[in-house]
Motif scaffolding. Sequence first.
Motif, PDB file in Angstrom:
ATOM      1  N   ILE A 173      -7.863   2.318   5.841  1.00 17.74           N
ATOM      2  CA  ILE A 173      -6.714   2.742   5.029  1.00 17.74           C
ATOM      3  C   ILE A 173      -5.502   1.932   5.450  1.00 17.74           C
ATOM      4  O   ILE A 173      -5.149   1.887   6.634  1.00 17.74           O
ATOM      5  CB  ILE A 173      -6.419   4.248   5.200  1.00 17.74           C
ATOM      6  CG1 ILE A 173      -7.605   5.085   4.731  1.00 17.74           C
ATOM      7  CG2 ILE A 173      -5.160   4.646   4.438  1.00 17.74           C
ATOM      8  CD1 ILE A 173      -7.415   6.580   4.930  1.00 17.74           C
ATOM      9  N   ASN A 174      -4.864   1.294   4.502  1.00 16.56           N
ATOM     10  CA  ASN A 174      -3.625   0.575   4.787  1.00 16.56           C
ATOM     11  C   ASN A 174      -2.500   1.590   4.968  1.00 16.56           C
ATOM     12  O   ASN A 174      -2.387   2.544   4.189  1.00 16.56           O
ATOM     13  CB  ASN A 174      -3.293  -0.389   3.656  1.00 16.56           C
ATOM     14  CG  ASN A 174      -2.170  -1.345   4.036  1.00 16.56           C
ATOM     15  OD1 ASN A 174      -1.007  -0.958   4.171  1.00 16.56           O
ATOM     16  ND2 ASN A 174      -2.510  -2.628   4.185  1.00 16.56           N
ATOM     17  N   ASN A 210       0.443   1.472   4.261  1.00 16.10           N
ATOM     18  CA  ASN A 210       1.351   1.569   3.113  1.00 16.10           C
ATOM     19  C   ASN A 210       0.985   2.747   2.209  1.00 16.10           C
ATOM     20  O   ASN A 210       1.845   3.330   1.540  1.00 16.10           O
ATOM     21  CB  ASN A 210       1.332   0.275   2.294  1.00 16.10           C
ATOM     22  CG  ASN A 210       2.018  -0.868   3.012  1.00 16.10           C
ATOM     23  OD1 ASN A 210       2.904  -0.638   3.835  1.00 16.10           O
ATOM     24  ND2 ASN A 210       1.616  -2.091   2.719  1.00 16.10           N
ATOM     25  N   THR A 211      -0.303   3.100   2.180  1.00 15.52           N
ATOM     26  CA  THR A 211      -0.748   4.258   1.408  1.00 15.52           C
ATOM     27  C   THR A 211      -0.134   5.537   1.967  1.00 15.52           C
ATOM     28  O   THR A 211       0.283   6.432   1.214  1.00 15.52           O
ATOM     29  CB  THR A 211      -2.285   4.368   1.449  1.00 15.52           C
ATOM     30  OG1 THR A 211      -2.855   3.173   0.920  1.00 15.52           O
ATOM     31  CG2 THR A 211      -2.764   5.563   0.635  1.00 15.52           C
ATOM     32  N   GLN A 251       3.681   5.602   0.975  1.00 15.06           N
ATOM     33  CA  GLN A 251       3.937   5.949  -0.413  1.00 15.06           C
ATOM     34  C   GLN A 251       3.695   7.436  -0.678  1.00 15.06           C
ATOM     35  O   GLN A 251       4.451   8.082  -1.411  1.00 15.06           O
ATOM     36  CB  GLN A 251       3.069   5.093  -1.341  1.00 15.06           C
ATOM     37  CG  GLN A 251       3.478   3.633  -1.394  1.00 15.06           C
ATOM     38  CD  GLN A 251       4.934   3.463  -1.826  1.00 15.06           C
ATOM     39  OE1 GLN A 251       5.371   4.029  -2.823  1.00 15.06           O
ATOM     40  NE2 GLN A 251       5.687   2.671  -1.067  1.00 15.06           N
ATOM     41  N   ASN A 252       2.647   7.972  -0.078  1.00 16.41           N
ATOM     42  CA  ASN A 252       2.358   9.394  -0.268  1.00 16.41           C
ATOM     43  C   ASN A 252       3.442  10.266   0.345  1.00 16.41           C
ATOM     44  O   ASN A 252       3.896  11.241  -0.272  1.00 16.41           O
ATOM     45  CB  ASN A 252       0.998   9.741   0.329  1.00 16.41           C
ATOM     46  CG  ASN A 252      -0.141   9.495  -0.634  1.00 16.41           C
ATOM     47  OD1 ASN A 252      -0.452  10.322  -1.483  1.00 16.41           O
ATOM     48  ND2 ASN A 252      -0.769   8.324  -0.526  1.00 16.41           N
ATOM     49  N   LYS A 309     -11.372  11.001   5.955  1.00 16.60           N
ATOM     50  CA  LYS A 309     -10.206  11.255   5.106  1.00 16.60           C
ATOM     51  C   LYS A 309      -9.013  11.640   5.971  1.00 16.60           C
ATOM     52  O   LYS A 309      -9.153  11.982   7.148  1.00 16.60           O
ATOM     53  CB  LYS A 309     -10.505  12.362   4.090  1.00 16.60           C
ATOM     54  CG  LYS A 309     -11.522  11.953   3.026  1.00 16.60           C
ATOM     55  CD  LYS A 309     -11.748  13.059   2.020  1.00 16.60           C
ATOM     56  CE  LYS A 309     -12.582  12.580   0.836  1.00 16.60           C
ATOM     57  NZ  LYS A 309     -13.831  11.926   1.231  1.00 16.60           N
ATOM     58  N   VAL A 322      -5.874  11.853   1.364  1.00 15.89           N
ATOM     59  CA  VAL A 322      -6.065  10.431   0.973  1.00 15.89           C
ATOM     60  C   VAL A 322      -7.294   9.899   1.690  1.00 15.89           C
ATOM     61  O   VAL A 322      -7.770  10.459   2.665  1.00 15.89           O
ATOM     62  CB  VAL A 322      -4.822   9.574   1.324  1.00 15.89           C
ATOM     63  CG1 VAL A 322      -3.627  10.035   0.512  1.00 15.89           C
ATOM     64  CG2 VAL A 322      -4.527   9.605   2.805  1.00 15.89           C
TER      65      VAL A 322
END
Length: 280
Positions: free
Chosen positions: A4-5, A7-8, A11-12, A137, A280
Amino acid sequence: MRIINVNTITQNIKDMCIKANHFLAEDMDQAMKHALDTEQSPLGRQILDQLQDNLKIAAEDMIPICQDTGMAVVFLKVGQDVHFEGGSLEEAVNEGVRQGYVEGFLRKSVVGDPIIRENTKDNTPAVIHYSIVPGDKVEIKVAPKGFGSENMSRVFMLKPADGIEGVKNAILTAVRDAGPNSCPPMVVGVGIGGTFEKCALMAKEALTREAGSHSEIPWVKDLEEEMLDTVNKLGIGPGGLGGTTTALAVNVNTYPTHIAGLPVAVNICCHVNRHIIREV
């Protein structure tokens, strides 16, 4: 392994900070409407009706529900099969908070030093709690916490002999002392057991439990129901102006503890119990 980057995550969290400050979670919205239907005091119903108007305006016009948009508290449950790339996870969380509060035009309430008290101007840093869980996750829980209610929270280091009656007295003492200062109707989060810091963390996380749900432990469920009934008989009421709705929920979390102690924490949140959960 799942990659998982970070940046995800940023943003979340940015989106969650904005949404949590403009919309109540569905369970809290329903709890507020139920309180309006059941409140016995005319003045209490008037206050609750005004709060409903405030929630409607906040959602329709994208105005924060409360002027105190809180210090961002972030709970991260990270699957042990997740690998983050693109930078520091903690920096990514704080960047999400920064973007959310700056671009969302939310009040910046965080000071960089508790004594010097110079505002950081972007509501960072957040308070971040990590736990490692099975899977691939990441569960993100964002709970902005205003300090009108946070300042009313308490930790009690009881003796084992104080027992359940001592726990009940601690909860009622915290609620009575808070009175109107916590902007009732409130949600009361309680942590019992563990250590000094563990019970406080449990109490904070208890605030994010779905309103109306109860512990699976029979005696804890009984305690939650009894304390909600007792708290609502204190007469503090909506806005602290009297009535039968002082609390919308009393949520209790427990943990094993030492033979020599009985730690109890009571974390109080006003009716603007803002939290949002995302995976995510």
